[in-house]
Design a protein around this motif. Structure first.
Motif, PDB file in Angstrom:
ATOM      1  N   ALA A  47      -0.671 -13.714  -8.596  1.00 17.95           N
ATOM      2  CA  ALA A  47      -0.556 -12.309  -8.195  1.00 17.95           C
ATOM      3  C   ALA A  47      -0.383 -12.161  -6.688  1.00 17.95           C
ATOM      4  CB  ALA A  47      -1.792 -11.536  -8.659  1.00 17.95           C
ATOM      5  N   TRP A  69      -6.523 -13.632  -6.912  1.00 12.90           N
ATOM      6  CA  TRP A  69      -5.167 -13.350  -6.444  1.00 12.90           C
ATOM      7  C   TRP A  69      -4.348 -14.641  -6.321  1.00 12.90           C
ATOM      8  CZ3 TRP A  69      -2.661  -8.843  -6.038  1.00 12.90           C
ATOM      9  CH2 TRP A  69      -3.408  -7.664  -5.981  1.00 12.90           C
ATOM     10  N   LEU A 116       1.821  -5.875  -8.657  1.00 10.15           N
ATOM     11  CA  LEU A 116       0.388  -6.092  -8.417  1.00 10.15           C
ATOM     12  C   LEU A 116       0.097  -6.160  -6.917  1.00 10.15           C
ATOM     13  CD1 LEU A 116      -0.714  -8.731 -11.101  1.00 10.15           C
ATOM     14  CD2 LEU A 116      -0.929  -6.234 -11.174  1.00 10.15           C
ATOM     15  N   ALA A 117       0.914  -6.896  -6.180  1.00  6.91           N
ATOM     16  CA  ALA A 117       0.723  -7.022  -4.733  1.00  6.91           C
ATOM     17  C   ALA A 117       1.155  -5.722  -4.051  1.00  6.91           C
ATOM     18  CB  ALA A 117       1.524  -8.190  -4.183  1.00  6.91           C
ATOM     19  N   PRO A 146      -6.975  -7.757  -9.184  1.00  6.66           N
ATOM     20  CA  PRO A 146      -5.554  -7.721  -9.555  1.00  6.66           C
ATOM     21  C   PRO A 146      -5.304  -7.314 -10.998  1.00  6.66           C
ATOM     22  CG  PRO A 146      -6.310  -9.988  -9.217  1.00  6.66           C
ATOM     23  CD  PRO A 146      -7.389  -9.096  -8.716  1.00  6.66           C
ATOM     24  N   ASP A 274      -5.365   0.980  -9.822  1.00  2.00           N
ATOM     25  CA  ASP A 274      -5.312  -0.141  -8.886  1.00  2.00           C
ATOM     26  C   ASP A 274      -6.620  -0.352  -8.130  1.00  2.00           C
ATOM     27  OD1 ASP A 274      -2.721  -0.507  -9.649  1.00  2.00           O
ATOM     28  OD2 ASP A 274      -1.857   0.518  -7.913  1.00  2.00           O
TER      29      ASP A 274
END
Length: 294
Positions: A47, A69, A116-117, A146, A274
């Motif tokens: 991620a 991550w 996601l990032a 994430p 998020d």
């Protein structure tokens, strides 16, 4: 009233909810994304491998979720030719931080892909974006879980709160991405169906009508024939407190009704998870590391 999408009715006691939360966090790891995007095709991705950091950096700016991550996992590759009858990219979308793409299927349904990032540095003045301050702000994406969206979706089902299914997918390096291919190929993110809008989205999961927060305020101000269902709204807001989701502005809600009775009762559908379970830590940011919401 429980919407059809909730699947499981009723609430859960606080102690049970906390135990369920801990269990789901353990079960819904990076490798647990539902493999519905395409039968068979997968890719091994991380991620956010850029959130690896030295011991000193972790001590000063936090270590929470960094390992998640940076851990590679296997995710389904989205089959643009077959998913929902075939997906066509329509437009870029999303807020200041997220790279997002809107797709449309042949039957008129729309789907959103959201990376996601994130890149929250856009909240800074332009002169600071490419400085140490910008690097620090970008680095704090690691403070979010994430896999928060699919984790929250399972908890919403248990709490009887209407929501849509969400899964983690990888966008393919495919000519079907068209003009968006260069910027979006290989990105890992979430895929979910649009709630509200035109076409089938206007009757999401059998709803009579789906409206935005602005429309809700206008209607409830203008007439006593429209009201927010108090029980479902309180349930949704207490759920936000339970999962520590501090990013809940008006664009992150849709309001649905499932019958034509008067007064019309509107039920909340929360979107965009998020920032659920966000954890800011480290010597310098542990107490005041929260970033401005999108």
């Amino acid at each position: 009233m429980t919407a059809p999408s909730a699947r499981v009715a009723g609430g859960i006691a606080p102690g049970t909810a906390l135990l369920a939360l801990l269990a789901l966090l353990a079960l819904v790891g990076l490798g647990a994304a539902p493999a519905r995007a395409q039968a068979g095709a997968t890719d091994t991705v991380a991620a956010g491998p850029e959130y690896r950091a030295s011991g000193v950096h972790r001590f000063l700016f936090g270590t929470w979720y960094r390992s998640l991550w940076a851990t590679p996992f296997e995710a389904p590759v989205l089959d643009l030719a077959s998913y929902a009858g075939g997906l066509t990219p329509v437009a870029r979308t999303g807020g200041q931080q997220t790279r997002a793409l809107r797709f449309r299927s042949p039957d008129g349904r729309e789907f959103f892909f959201r990376s996601l990032a994130k890149d929250p540095s856009s909240v800074l003045p332009p002169d600071l974006i490419e400085t140490v301050a910008g690097d620090l702000v970008r680095d704090q994406t690691k403070s979010a879980l994430p896999t928060a969206p699919p984790v929250v979706a399972r908890l919403l089902t248990a709490a009887g709160i209407p929501h849509d299914d969400i899964q983690i997918v990888v966008l393919p390096d495919d000519p079907l991405l068209g003009e968006f291919r260069l910027d979006f190929r290989g990105l890992v993110g979430t895929l979910e169906e649009r709630v509200g809008g035109d076409g089938p989205a206007a009757h999401w999961h059998g709803a009579v009508e789906v409206i935005t927060s602005d429309s809700l305020v206008a209607r409830t101000t203008r007439s006593t024939g429209d009201r927010v269902d108090p029980r479902s709204y309180l349930t949704a807001r207490l759920f936000d407190v339970l999962i520590g989701d501090w990013d809940r502005h008006r664009d992150q809600w849709r309001w649905v009704r499932f019958d034509d009775r008067t007064p019309r009762a509107w039920h909340p559908v929360p979107l965009d998870r998020d920032q659920a379970f966000a954890k800011y830590d480290g010597l310098l940011l542990g107490r005041r590391g929260r970033l401005p919401p999108r």
